[in-house]
Design a protein around this motif. Sequence first.
Motif, PDB file in Angstrom:
ATOM      1  N   ASP A  65     -11.485   0.867  -4.965  1.00 15.71           N
ATOM      2  CA  ASP A  65     -10.184   0.255  -4.700  1.00 15.71           C
ATOM      3  C   ASP A  65     -10.092  -0.214  -3.242  1.00 15.71           C
ATOM      4  O   ASP A  65      -9.603  -1.302  -2.959  1.00 15.71           O
ATOM      5  CB  ASP A  65      -9.039   1.230  -5.053  1.00 15.71           C
ATOM      6  N   ARG A  66     -10.602   0.622  -2.323  1.00 10.41           N
ATOM      7  CA  ARG A  66     -10.577   0.237  -0.905  1.00 10.41           C
ATOM      8  C   ARG A  66     -11.393  -1.041  -0.665  1.00 10.41           C
ATOM      9  O   ARG A  66     -11.019  -1.898   0.128  1.00 10.41           O
ATOM     10  CB  ARG A  66     -11.150   1.363  -0.040  1.00 10.41           C
ATOM     11  N   GLU A  67     -12.529  -1.152  -1.360  1.00 12.92           N
ATOM     12  CA  GLU A  67     -13.398  -2.319  -1.189  1.00 12.92           C
ATOM     13  C   GLU A  67     -12.672  -3.587  -1.639  1.00 12.92           C
ATOM     14  O   GLU A  67     -12.793  -4.642  -1.005  1.00 12.92           O
ATOM     15  CB  GLU A  67     -14.700  -2.107  -1.968  1.00 12.92           C
ATOM     16  N   LEU A  68     -11.907  -3.480  -2.740  1.00 13.05           N
ATOM     17  CA  LEU A  68     -11.095  -4.616  -3.187  1.00 13.05           C
ATOM     18  C   LEU A  68     -10.130  -5.024  -2.073  1.00 13.05           C
ATOM     19  O   LEU A  68      -9.987  -6.206  -1.752  1.00 13.05           O
ATOM     20  CB  LEU A  68     -10.308  -4.248  -4.450  1.00 13.05           C
TER      21      LEU A  68
ATOM     22  N   GLY B  86      -5.884   2.770  -5.318  1.00  8.62           N
ATOM     23  CA  GLY B  86      -5.817   2.542  -6.753  1.00  8.62           C
ATOM     24  C   GLY B  86      -4.683   3.251  -7.460  1.00  8.62           C
ATOM     25  O   GLY B  86      -4.283   2.864  -8.547  1.00  8.62           O
ATOM     26  N   HIS B  87      -4.132   4.298  -6.828  1.00  7.74           N
ATOM     27  CA  HIS B  87      -3.055   5.058  -7.466  1.00  7.74           C
ATOM     28  C   HIS B  87      -1.672   4.485  -7.136  1.00  7.74           C
ATOM     29  O   HIS B  87      -0.688   4.876  -7.743  1.00  7.74           O
ATOM     30  CB  HIS B  87      -3.118   6.525  -7.026  1.00  7.74           C
TER      31      HIS B  87
ATOM     32  N   THR C 172      -1.747   6.331   8.770  1.00  5.85           N
ATOM     33  CA  THR C 172      -2.586   5.945   7.637  1.00  5.85           C
ATOM     34  C   THR C 172      -2.660   4.424   7.519  1.00  5.85           C
ATOM     35  O   THR C 172      -1.639   3.742   7.521  1.00  5.85           O
ATOM     36  CB  THR C 172      -2.003   6.525   6.326  1.00  5.85           C
ATOM     37  N   THR C 173      -3.884   3.911   7.419  1.00 10.54           N
ATOM     38  CA  THR C 173      -4.078   2.457   7.271  1.00 10.54           C
ATOM     39  C   THR C 173      -3.531   1.991   5.928  1.00 10.54           C
ATOM     40  O   THR C 173      -3.784   2.636   4.910  1.00 10.54           O
ATOM     41  CB  THR C 173      -5.588   2.133   7.332  1.00 10.54           C
ATOM     42  N   PRO C 174      -2.790   0.874   5.907  1.00  8.45           N
ATOM     43  CA  PRO C 174      -2.285   0.376   4.621  1.00  8.45           C
ATOM     44  C   PRO C 174      -3.389  -0.326   3.823  1.00  8.45           C
ATOM     45  O   PRO C 174      -3.551  -1.536   3.867  1.00  8.45           O
ATOM     46  CB  PRO C 174      -1.164  -0.592   5.026  1.00  8.45           C
ATOM     47  N   SER C 175      -4.196   0.468   3.126  1.00  6.31           N
ATOM     48  CA  SER C 175      -5.331  -0.034   2.354  1.00  6.31           C
ATOM     49  C   SER C 175      -4.922  -0.171   0.886  1.00  6.31           C
ATOM     50  O   SER C 175      -3.860   0.288   0.483  1.00  6.31           O
ATOM     51  CB  SER C 175      -6.507   0.931   2.490  1.00  6.31           C
TER      52      SER C 175
ATOM     53  N   SER D 179       0.827  -1.201   0.000  1.00 11.63           N
ATOM     54  CA  SER D 179       0.000   0.000   0.000  1.00 11.63           C
ATOM     55  C   SER D 179       0.865   1.255   0.000  1.00 11.63           C
ATOM     56  O   SER D 179       1.589   1.524   0.960  1.00 11.63           O
ATOM     57  CB  SER D 179      -0.894   0.000   1.246  1.00 11.63           C
ATOM     58  N   GLY D 180       0.793   2.013  -1.098  1.00  9.78           N
ATOM     59  CA  GLY D 180       1.508   3.289  -1.187  1.00  9.78           C
ATOM     60  C   GLY D 180       0.539   4.456  -1.268  1.00  9.78           C
ATOM     61  O   GLY D 180      -0.678   4.271  -1.273  1.00  9.78           O
ATOM     62  N   GLY D 181       1.087   5.651  -1.359  1.00  3.40           N
ATOM     63  CA  GLY D 181       0.260   6.852  -1.480  1.00  3.40           C
ATOM     64  C   GLY D 181       0.700   7.656  -2.691  1.00  3.40           C
ATOM     65  O   GLY D 181       1.348   7.141  -3.593  1.00  3.40           O
ATOM     66  N   TYR D 182       0.342   8.952  -2.701  1.00  3.23           N
ATOM     67  CA  TYR D 182       0.853   9.838  -3.740  1.00  3.23           C
ATOM     68  C   TYR D 182       1.119  11.212  -3.157  1.00  3.23           C
ATOM     69  O   TYR D 182       0.675  11.525  -2.050  1.00  3.23           O
ATOM     70  CB  TYR D 182      -0.051   9.915  -4.971  1.00  3.23           C
TER      71      TYR D 182
END
Length: 274
Positions: A210-213, A184-185, A178-181, A118-121
Amino acid sequence: MNKTEISVIISTYNAEKWLENVMWSYHKQTFKNFEMVIADDGSKQPTFDLIERMRNEVDYPIIHVWHEDNGFQKSQILNKAVLKCNADYILMSDGDCMAREDFVQVHVDKKTPGYFLSGGYFMLPMQISEAIKKDDILNQKPFDIDWLTKLGLPSSFKNNKLTAKGFKAKFLNTVTPTTPSWNGHNASGWKKDILAINGFDERMQYGGQDRELGERLFNYGIKSKQIRYSAICVHLDHPRGYKTQESINKNLAIRATTKKEKLAWTDYGIVKKD
């Protein structure tokens, strides 16, 4: 010929300028054994023309997966793209997120059976997004905090995403609240795990699909690892005409059911009910 180690899915819709910038950022990747699978939610001819031109200019193979424009149907096109991936491991990002040159390498190095990453932007303001040119990308300027500051980027704790390396990046990955969810990005996981939960729920349009996946991956027994200070991509700004409260509310209801009933499978994914 070595098997492709990682498939990078990039979602897009009628945004050629940003998509071209993103494609140049992948041309600069230090890790080379990947393919790009463009999940195209119904773009018009200019996107086709861009992809055809870029096939001859970048150093990675491109697979273009397209369907007719039927409003915001990102979940549908992502499922089609997953099936076209040749690698066992899939990284997902967006056509407005430029990848730092070590982006794919980080995902490859940290991939682990039984986990997704799980990454961010890092969000750039519109005036900086519009100022970025091809040569800037090839010279990695959009990931250089000093260059961005000269263009007017305000100082913020979030700037650590661009400057953290080594131990500091590892430390910030550990302590971030931040939760590692599944984002999609900037997220990656094993193709077999995504297929095992039947991919994205195609009832879902904009807002948290994306979170639901990721929530179904958790229910399936997959854990997640946080890499938001290691795998860096910068987000190019744009308006979001497809964002509606109705779609967000519908998706929240689906996610609530997924959590409450601990669902790992969706009947509305890659495999359809008869």
